[in-house]
Design a protein around this motif. Sequence first.
Motif, PDB file in Angstrom:
ATOM      1  N   HIS A  85       1.108  -0.980  -0.148  1.00  0.00           N
ATOM      2  CA  HIS A  85       0.235   0.066  -0.295  1.00  0.00           C
ATOM      3  C   HIS A  85       0.942   0.756  -0.131  1.00  0.00           C
ATOM      4  CE1 HIS A  85      -3.800   2.131   0.633  1.00  0.00           C
ATOM      5  NE2 HIS A  85      -3.375   2.983   1.057  1.00  0.00           N
ATOM      6  N   GLU A  86       1.606   0.925   0.757  1.00  0.00           N
ATOM      7  CA  GLU A  86       3.097   1.936   0.721  1.00  0.00           C
ATOM      8  C   GLU A  86       3.705   2.772  -0.596  1.00  0.00           C
ATOM      9  OE1 GLU A  86       5.269   1.363   4.048  1.00  0.00           O
ATOM     10  OE2 GLU A  86       4.200   2.157   5.376  1.00  0.00           O
ATOM     11  N   LYS A  87       3.281   1.653  -1.490  1.00  0.00           N
ATOM     12  CA  LYS A  87       4.722   2.151  -2.689  1.00  0.00           C
ATOM     13  C   LYS A  87       3.303   2.061  -3.660  1.00  0.00           C
ATOM     14  CE  LYS A  87       8.771   0.158  -1.551  1.00  0.00           C
ATOM     15  NZ  LYS A  87       9.366   0.591  -1.101  1.00  0.00           N
ATOM     16  N   CYS A  88       2.295   1.951  -4.093  1.00  0.00           N
ATOM     17  CA  CYS A  88       1.715   1.930  -4.573  1.00  0.00           C
ATOM     18  C   CYS A  88       0.612   2.705  -4.205  1.00  0.00           C
ATOM     19  CB  CYS A  88       0.790   0.863  -4.786  1.00  0.00           C
ATOM     20  SG  CYS A  88       2.240  -0.625  -5.807  1.00  0.00           S
ATOM     21  N   GLY A  89      -0.139   2.852  -2.763  1.00  0.00           N
ATOM     22  CA  GLY A  89      -0.832   3.697  -2.561  1.00  0.00           C
ATOM     23  C   GLY A  89      -2.418   3.534  -3.252  1.00  0.00           C
ATOM     24  N   GLU A  90      -3.578   4.358  -3.072  1.00  0.00           N
ATOM     25  CA  GLU A  90      -4.594   3.905  -3.575  1.00  0.00           C
ATOM     26  C   GLU A  90      -5.026   3.441  -5.164  1.00  0.00           C
ATOM     27  OE1 GLU A  90      -8.323   2.652  -2.015  1.00  0.00           O
ATOM     28  OE2 GLU A  90      -6.769   3.224  -0.565  1.00  0.00           O
ATOM     29  N   GLN A  91      -4.252   4.565  -6.097  1.00  0.00           N
ATOM     30  CA  GLN A  91      -4.567   4.195  -7.366  1.00  0.00           C
ATOM     31  C   GLN A  91      -4.982   2.325  -7.260  1.00  0.00           C
ATOM     32  OE1 GLN A  91      -2.546   6.002  -5.910  1.00  0.00           O
ATOM     33  NE2 GLN A  91      -1.782   7.980  -6.654  1.00  0.00           N
ATOM     34  N   LEU A  92      -3.655   1.946  -7.233  1.00  0.00           N
ATOM     35  CA  LEU A  92      -3.677   0.509  -7.393  1.00  0.00           C
ATOM     36  C   LEU A  92      -5.311  -0.369  -6.841  1.00  0.00           C
ATOM     37  CD1 LEU A  92      -1.948  -1.726  -8.398  1.00  0.00           C
ATOM     38  CD2 LEU A  92      -1.349  -2.689  -5.933  1.00  0.00           C
ATOM     39  N   TRP A  93      -5.680   0.164  -6.153  1.00  0.00           N
ATOM     40  CA  TRP A  93      -6.902  -0.435  -5.502  1.00  0.00           C
ATOM     41  C   TRP A  93      -7.757   0.006  -6.308  1.00  0.00           C
ATOM     42  CZ3 TRP A  93      -3.663  -3.923  -3.143  1.00  0.00           C
ATOM     43  CH2 TRP A  93      -2.746  -4.055  -2.550  1.00  0.00           C
ATOM     44  N   GLN A  94      -8.027   1.196  -6.302  1.00  0.00           N
ATOM     45  CA  GLN A  94      -9.315   1.734  -6.784  1.00  0.00           C
ATOM     46  C   GLN A  94      -8.940   1.066  -8.654  1.00  0.00           C
ATOM     47  OE1 GLN A  94     -11.351   3.094  -5.896  1.00  0.00           O
ATOM     48  NE2 GLN A  94     -13.280   2.498  -7.398  1.00  0.00           N
ATOM     49  N   ARG A  95      -7.908   0.613  -9.353  1.00  0.00           N
ATOM     50  CA  ARG A  95      -7.802  -0.062 -10.669  1.00  0.00           C
ATOM     51  C   ARG A  95      -8.223  -1.321 -10.696  1.00  0.00           C
ATOM     52  NH1 ARG A  95      -2.977   1.769 -11.459  1.00  0.00           N
ATOM     53  NH2 ARG A  95      -2.200  -0.285 -10.939  1.00  0.00           N
TER      54      ARG A  95
END
Length: 144
Positions: A85-95
């Motif tokens: 999560h720290e490396k990829c952030g919320e954008q990964l999860w939303q995508r």
Amino acid sequence: MRTREFLSRLEHERIVQAIRDAEAKTSGEIRVHIQRGKLSSDPLIAAQKKFHRLGMHRTADRNAVLIFVAPRARKFAVAGDKAIHEKCGEQLWQRLVDRMQAHFRNEKFSHALVEAIEEIGKELAAHFPKRSTSTELPDEIVEG
């Protein structure tokens, strides 16, 4: 609903192979959990609880990801550990959620899971390359 009812044997094997292929390039861990029966809570909360029950928070690099699917409730969630999560952030999860939702609407369940696993695998490989002692968790689909 058993995994075999939700996924055919071929789809099941395809998903497990996608996990193996993704994990071959990373120290990260990916698991899929199919929730049998009803889901009485928010799918993300249920996914986070299952993530901890499966011991996924105990990986050395804190880089495990769980794809949680509740077929009867027609809900799913993706839960990742602290480091990813720290490396990829919320954008990964939303995508991931947006893409999976589109496939689930069209009842392409295995396609949604394989595509999400491949995407997670790419992100994990970019941030957490494979090491000789990377394998920590089994690759099978968990059911419960």
